[in-house]
Design an enzyme around this catalytic site. Sequence first.
Site, mmCIF file in Angstrom:
data_model
loop_
_atom_site.group_PDB
_atom_site.id
_atom_site.type_symbol
_atom_site.label_atom_id
_atom_site.label_comp_id
_atom_site.label_asym_id
_atom_site.label_seq_id
_atom_site.Cartn_x
_atom_site.Cartn_y
_atom_site.Cartn_z
ATOM 1 N N GLU A 132 6.327 -20.121 -50.934
ATOM 2 C CA GLU A 132 7.513 -19.252 -50.318
ATOM 3 C C GLU A 132 8.812 -20.109 -49.999
ATOM 4 O OE1 GLU A 132 6.207 -17.534 -46.422
ATOM 5 O OE2 GLU A 132 8.206 -17.762 -45.727
ATOM 6 N N SER A 180 5.986 -21.947 -43.102
ATOM 7 C CA SER A 180 5.050 -21.930 -44.053
ATOM 8 C C SER A 180 5.523 -22.018 -45.503
ATOM 9 C CB SER A 180 4.359 -20.391 -43.937
ATOM 10 O OG SER A 180 3.766 -20.304 -42.666
ATOM 11 N N ARG A 219 7.798 -10.950 -48.443
ATOM 12 C CA ARG A 219 8.636 -12.165 -48.273
ATOM 13 C C ARG A 219 9.617 -11.857 -49.698
ATOM 14 N NH1 ARG A 219 6.983 -12.038 -44.275
ATOM 15 N NH2 ARG A 219 6.022 -13.371 -43.004
HETATM 16 C C1 LIG Z 1 9.433 -23.617 -37.504
HETATM 17 C C2 LIG Z 1 9.705 -22.439 -38.722
HETATM 18 C C3 LIG Z 1 9.157 -21.171 -38.459
HETATM 19 C C4 LIG Z 1 9.102 -20.273 -39.486
HETATM 20 N N1 LIG Z 1 8.562 -19.096 -39.153
HETATM 21 C C5 LIG Z 1 8.852 -17.948 -39.910
HETATM 22 C C6 LIG Z 1 8.044 -16.741 -39.673
HETATM 23 O O1 LIG Z 1 7.367 -16.428 -38.799
HETATM 24 N N2 LIG Z 1 8.282 -15.656 -40.814
HETATM 25 C C7 LIG Z 1 9.139 -15.761 -41.850
HETATM 26 O O2 LIG Z 1 9.264 -15.033 -42.564
HETATM 27 N N3 LIG Z 1 9.687 -17.030 -42.008
HETATM 28 C C8 LIG Z 1 9.438 -18.083 -41.053
HETATM 29 N N4 LIG Z 1 10.409 -19.231 -41.410
HETATM 30 C C9 LIG Z 1 11.144 -19.514 -42.659
HETATM 31 C C10 LIG Z 1 12.568 -19.115 -42.393
HETATM 32 O O3 LIG Z 1 13.097 -19.243 -41.084
HETATM 33 C C11 LIG Z 1 12.888 -17.705 -43.031
HETATM 34 O O4 LIG Z 1 12.584 -17.460 -44.108
HETATM 35 C C12 LIG Z 1 14.094 -17.260 -42.681
HETATM 36 O O5 LIG Z 1 14.519 -15.717 -42.834
HETATM 37 C C13 LIG Z 1 15.406 -17.849 -43.607
HETATM 38 O O6 LIG Z 1 16.426 -17.567 -43.073
HETATM 39 P P1 LIG Z 1 17.739 -18.814 -43.485
HETATM 40 O O7 LIG Z 1 18.913 -18.010 -42.939
HETATM 41 O O8 LIG Z 1 17.195 -20.167 -42.935
HETATM 42 O O9 LIG Z 1 17.664 -18.709 -44.969
HETATM 43 P P2 LIG Z 1 17.965 -19.937 -45.776
HETATM 44 O O10 LIG Z 1 16.800 -20.942 -45.727
HETATM 45 O O11 LIG Z 1 19.307 -20.382 -45.568
HETATM 46 O O12 LIG Z 1 17.944 -19.224 -47.502
HETATM 47 C C14 LIG Z 1 16.671 -18.534 -47.645
HETATM 48 C C15 LIG Z 1 16.911 -17.857 -49.037
HETATM 49 O O13 LIG Z 1 17.887 -16.724 -48.493
HETATM 50 C C16 LIG Z 1 19.008 -16.732 -49.185
HETATM 51 N N5 LIG Z 1 19.968 -16.359 -48.561
HETATM 52 C C17 LIG Z 1 20.566 -16.856 -47.390
HETATM 53 N N6 LIG Z 1 21.551 -15.881 -46.714
HETATM 54 C C18 LIG Z 1 21.713 -15.127 -47.719
HETATM 55 C C19 LIG Z 1 22.852 -14.297 -47.774
HETATM 56 N N7 LIG Z 1 23.797 -13.840 -46.804
HETATM 57 N N8 LIG Z 1 22.971 -13.460 -48.996
HETATM 58 C C20 LIG Z 1 21.964 -13.630 -49.998
HETATM 59 N N9 LIG Z 1 21.144 -14.577 -50.125
HETATM 60 C C21 LIG Z 1 20.787 -15.332 -48.812
HETATM 61 C C22 LIG Z 1 19.444 -18.310 -49.799
HETATM 62 O O14 LIG Z 1 19.992 -18.462 -50.997
HETATM 63 C C23 LIG Z 1 17.779 -18.562 -50.130
HETATM 64 O O15 LIG Z 1 17.461 -18.001 -51.412
HETATM 65 C C24 LIG Z 1 10.058 -20.221 -40.557
HETATM 66 C C25 LIG Z 1 10.889 -21.488 -40.628
HETATM 67 C C26 LIG Z 1 10.696 -22.559 -39.904
HETATM 68 C C27 LIG Z 1 11.428 -23.947 -40.046
#
Ligand SMILES: Cc1cc2nc3c(=O)[nH]c(=O)nc-3n(C[C@H](O)[C@H](O)[C@H](O)COP(=O)(O)OP(=O)(O)OC[C@H]3O[C@@H](n4cnc5c(N)ncnc54)[C@H](O)[C@@H]3O)c2cc1C
Length: 302
Positions: free
Chosen positions: A298, A228, A177
């Site tokens: 995380e 998580s 992560r």
């Molecule tokens: C129900 C559920 C299940 C999930 N299951 C998993 C799983 O199985 N595995 C897992 O790894 N995660 C999981 N997650 C967590 C999450 O979905 C992941 O971490 C996902 O990759 C975050 O993507 P996001 O676009 O929502 O990022 P955001 O939440 O919008 O941002 C997360 C971080 O990334 C940065 N960021 C976003 N976009 C960019 C960009 N273009 N450039 C630079 N920085 C950026 C943000 O500034 C922030 O620091 C889950 C979440 C939920 C709600």
Amino acid sequence: MNTKALLSLTTSVAADFDYAEGVLGKSLTSFKIGGPVALVVWPKSRVALMSLIRAALVCGERYDVVGACTNLLIDDAGYDGVLIVTSKMRGSSLKGTVYTAECGLLVEYAAKAARNAALSGLEFFYGIPGTIGGAVTMNAGAYGSDVSCVLISSEAYNCETGEIEKLTLKDHEFGYRMSIYRKSPRRVVLSASFSLSRGDRESIDAYMEDLMKRRREKQPLEYPSAGSVFKRPPGYYTAKLIEEAGLKGARVGGAQVSEKHAGFIINTGDATAADVKALIDIITEKIRAEHGIELERELIYL
Ligand SMILES: Cc1cc2nc3c(=O)[nH]c(=O)nc-3n(C[C@H](O)[C@H](O)[C@H](O)COP(=O)(O)OP(=O)(O)OC[C@H]3O[C@@H](n4cnc5c(N)ncnc54)[C@H](O)[C@@H]3O)c2cc1C
């Protein structure tokens, strides 16, 4: 927050983004928590995205680039800055077995596109609710795979130099992560390319559906959450540690340790960021006291 000054610096690309003031964090995040964000902008192109970052820098305003906001906790007091949301940057292309997508594309869409082309490698994305940019930044993963297993390269905007850089797999310094984008927040993911392999569409589809079934059975998908909350400490399962500490179902206000999966904190309806943070503190302290293990978050606080 001087919205007018900031937006006036981006007039050349004004048609290329949407914006709104005072949007509540609870309407942006999967956690459905958070106070007003001073300014939210949705760039529709990389030119607009880069222009908005430059404008925020010139104006000295705080900014963050986010995707689907599925790993974020926005404070109850809100966010006094510019939240740059990439969800309108959703281009993608396929050349042979190389799939390339813009930062705002949902990873589930990428998984389905690969499956439709009978390409294997992105199945693990199915069920992760984030974007390509969020996934690369977090090195998102599930069921034995993560972004580092399939990524070839990404294009980054370096906010300090104003240059677009091409990062190779090695440049990402991927860990659990973790990526260079998290270590050095002055870079933004513009796009990413993945190396896939030819497979059988039906088997790929069956595997994806199996992964989704496992999620539905094990995860509290019926409640708002951010997935998580903690990273997995080496050699342990976080959910098991929390369960054994007797904290399954523990509550602070509207925030609750999920009865279905103790690694998740759910919003039972009216949770505040303060509730979630207090519950995280309780869990962290109890696991430290009982096992001497320092749980690492995380979930990202904004
Ligand atoms: C129900 C559920 C299940 C999930 N299951 C998993 C799983 O199985 N595995 C897992 O790894 N995660 C999981 N997650 C967590 C999450 O979905 C992941 O971490 C996902 O990759 C975050 O993507 P996001 O676009 O929502 O990022 P955001 O939440 O919008 O941002 C997360 C971080 O990334 C940065 N960021 C976003 N976009 C960019 C960009 N273009 N450039 C630079 N920085 C950026 C943000 O500034 C922030 O620091 C889950 C979440 C939920 C709600």
